[in-house]
Scaffold this active site. Structure first.
Site, mmCIF file in Angstrom:
data_model
loop_
_atom_site.group_PDB
_atom_site.id
_atom_site.type_symbol
_atom_site.label_atom_id
_atom_site.label_comp_id
_atom_site.label_asym_id
_atom_site.label_seq_id
_atom_site.Cartn_x
_atom_site.Cartn_y
_atom_site.Cartn_z
ATOM 1 N N LYS A 131 -6.806 15.151 -1.414
ATOM 2 C CA LYS A 131 -7.896 14.606 -0.597
ATOM 3 C C LYS A 131 -7.247 13.679 0.416
ATOM 4 C CE LYS A 131 -10.600 11.017 -0.459
ATOM 5 N NZ LYS A 131 -10.713 10.877 0.999
ATOM 6 N N GLU A 172 -0.507 3.430 -6.839
ATOM 7 C CA GLU A 172 0.249 2.546 -5.953
ATOM 8 C C GLU A 172 -0.795 1.733 -5.204
ATOM 9 O OE1 GLU A 172 1.470 0.981 -3.003
ATOM 10 O OE2 GLU A 172 2.151 2.866 -2.107
ATOM 11 N N CYS A 225 1.166 -1.827 2.257
ATOM 12 C CA CYS A 225 1.013 -2.533 0.973
ATOM 13 C C CYS A 225 2.189 -3.450 0.714
ATOM 14 C CB CYS A 225 0.941 -1.529 -0.179
ATOM 15 S SG CYS A 225 -0.334 -0.330 0.023
HETATM 16 C C1 SIN Z 1 2.251 1.729 1.644
HETATM 17 O O1 SIN Z 1 1.995 0.751 2.302
HETATM 18 O O2 SIN Z 1 1.389 2.247 0.937
HETATM 19 C C2 SIN Z 1 3.616 2.385 1.642
HETATM 20 C C3 SIN Z 1 4.630 1.616 2.361
HETATM 21 C C4 SIN Z 1 6.011 2.222 2.302
HETATM 22 O O3 SIN Z 1 6.220 3.328 1.807
HETATM 23 O O4 SIN Z 1 6.918 1.549 2.763
#
Ligand code: SIN
Length: 496
Positions: free
Chosen positions: A190, A265, A299
């Site tokens: 998705k 994650e 993230c």
């Molecule tokens: C993310 O922000 O979800 C991934 C960041 C990254 O792979 O560096």
């Protein structure tokens, strides 16, 4: 709805990579309902294109087709053949990098240079797992029973649900599906409703690379109930999700009803610590790399900058100079170094965090406003005088806001850094080797950057602790997320 296809799409080397359909049962398809949803260009707020909006029946069909695909793919290919298919896909992604990056820039807003960087990053996972696929070894284990032999096989877990975010429209697809396909699984994806076009271009290239269509289904939707099928259908054996902690918890609870394996994650609230013995220029470079990447929408972005009081003025002044060199604008303009946020909600959160901090005594060192541009822009902003009483101390901004807190001792700053339910990434700068070892062990994060703001790479395990999630992506551990270990004990086969 009338949609004016942007000139940049018409000018793609291969315009057939811009696909607004879903991929189910080995073919590009539209829902029988005929429903579609608009995808917006964050730089202008106008509609980039329409995408099929699939419903529950379509998700059920995709899962059933994936199960058929899984049975065939997992039993008819060797690990070496799967590695070769991934290698073919890697080559096609690199050959079409400009087109994918253009599509990615248009739907996400990040600059073309950053999008090209993301395409290489995305491809690096495909290359990595092309190599890992043939190296998925089992064990032969000394048995405690005379005459017996204990062995393990790694087997593909089955049909996997892949739910990805908009901030890395290419890399989060490949980081999940390359190990899944390498292990011999089938996937139902998705894609994010904000950035589905990049996913579809990647799937088209995977099909051209020879990966069997039946083991990849890509089903865009705005309908949350329909997508819930991916975490409740008993055929699905694994759910891999990247997104917010609240959604991750909800999906995990649903997935547990049928004991699916999950990789989550989730959100971060990364501390970025500059000790008094740090090289300040290196720390400023690191802050620019990990705070303003994707306009602060990752993230692993630094969310709380803790700077020792002895070096706070120097660090702040140098960071402001670097931030003032950023040029906001349209991602396909080569002069642009910082794009917009993905949507209006992102801009509103920036404004709310800045207003909250300023009302409690923080000072705007640079930025602070929404510029007079169309679309979803906000000026990159540096705040000083930030305290734990402000929203930025606990809430992830997910935008280009660098709030600077000061501290006086190592013990104090480690406690501040760990004072959060999140534990994805953390960063610190120091030239003291003993401190480097001590603090890297003490920080409660899945990933720590020491004297660098760049920690993401195919070979480095990616994932968090605490409420930032479970599981590891990329690296030598990433394929195990899509495998089960089968133990085979053979009795009376060895003479003693
Ligand atoms: C993310 O922000 O979800 C991934 C960041 C990254 O792979 O560096």
């Amino acid at each position: 709805m009338t949609v004016f296809t942007p000139e940049a799409i018409k000018a793609l080397n291969d315009p057939s990579l811009f696909i607004g359909k879903g991929f189910i049962g080995g073919e590009w398809t539209v829902p029988s309902s005929g429903k579609e949803f608009p995808v917006y260009e964050p730089s202008s707020g106008t509609v980039l294109g329409m995408v099929s909006d699939f419903g529950l029946a379509d998700f059920k069909r995709a899962v059933a087709d994936a199960e058929t695909g899984f049975q065939k793919y997992s039993t008819s290919t060797t690990a070496a053949q799967r590695g070769q298919l991934l290698r073919n896909w890697f080559n096609l992604i690199m050959a079409n990098a400009d087109d994918i990056a253009t599509i990615l820039t248009l739907e996400n807003g990040k600059t073309f240079a950053e999008a090209k960087g993301e395409v290489s990053y995305a491809a690096s996972f495909v290359s990595w797992f092309a190599e890992e696929a043939p190296r998925s070894y089992g064990d032969v284990i000394p048995s405690s029973t005379h005459g017996n032999l204990v062995m393990t096989y790694k087997q593909p877990i089955g049909v996997c649900a892949i739910i990805t975010p908009w901030n890395f429209p290419a890399a989060m697809i490949t980081r999940k599906i390359a190990p899944a396909l390498g292990a011999g699984c089938a996937v139902v994806i998705k894609p994010p409703s904000e950035t589905p076009f990049t996913c579809m271009a990647l799937i088209e290239l995977a099909v051209r690379a020879g990966l069997p269509g039946s083991c990849m289904q890509a089903v865009p939707t705005k309908d949350r109930n329909a997508a819930t099928e991916l975490v409740t259908n008993p055929i699905i054996k694994k759910v891999s999700f990247t997104g917010s902690t609240s959604v991750g918890k909800h999906l995990s609870k649903l997935a547990m009803d049928t004991m699916k394996k999950v990789s989550m994650e989730l959100g971060g609230n990364a501390p970025f610590i500059v000790f008094e013995d740090a090289d300040i220029d290196t720390a400023v470079d690191g802050a620019m790399a990990c705070k303003f990447r994707c306009s602060g929408q990752t993230c692993v972005c630094a969310n709380r900058l803790y700077v020792h009081e002895a070096v706070a003025d120097e660090f702040t002044a140098k960071l402001v100079l670097a931030v003032n060199r950023l040029k906001l604008g349209y991602g396909l303009d080569p002069e642009t170094t910082q794009g917009p946020l993905v949507n209006r909600g992102g801009v509103e959160k920036m404004t709310a965090h800045i207003e909250d901090a300023v009302s409690k005594g923080a000072k705007i060192e640079t930025g602070g406003r929404k510029p007079a541009l169309p679309g979803f822009f906000h000026e990159p902003t540096v705040l000083s005088g930030v305290t734990s009483a402000m929203a930025v101390a606990t809430d992830e901004t997910f935008g280009p806001l660098a709030p600077i807190f000061t501290f006086s001792t190592e013990e104090e700053v480690v406690a501040l850094a760990n004072n959060t339910e999140f534990g994805l990434a953390g960063y610190f700068y120091s030239k003291d080797v003993a401190r480097v070892i001590r603090v890297s062990r003490a920080i409660e994060c899945g990933m720590v950057g020491v004297n660098t703001g760049k920690i993401s790479a195919a070979e480095a395990p990616f994932g968090g602790v605490k409420e930032s999630g479970v599981g590891r992506e990329g690296s030598k551990y990433g394929m195990a997320e899509y495998e089960t270990i089968k133990t085979v004990t053979i009795g009376s086969v060895l003479q003693v």
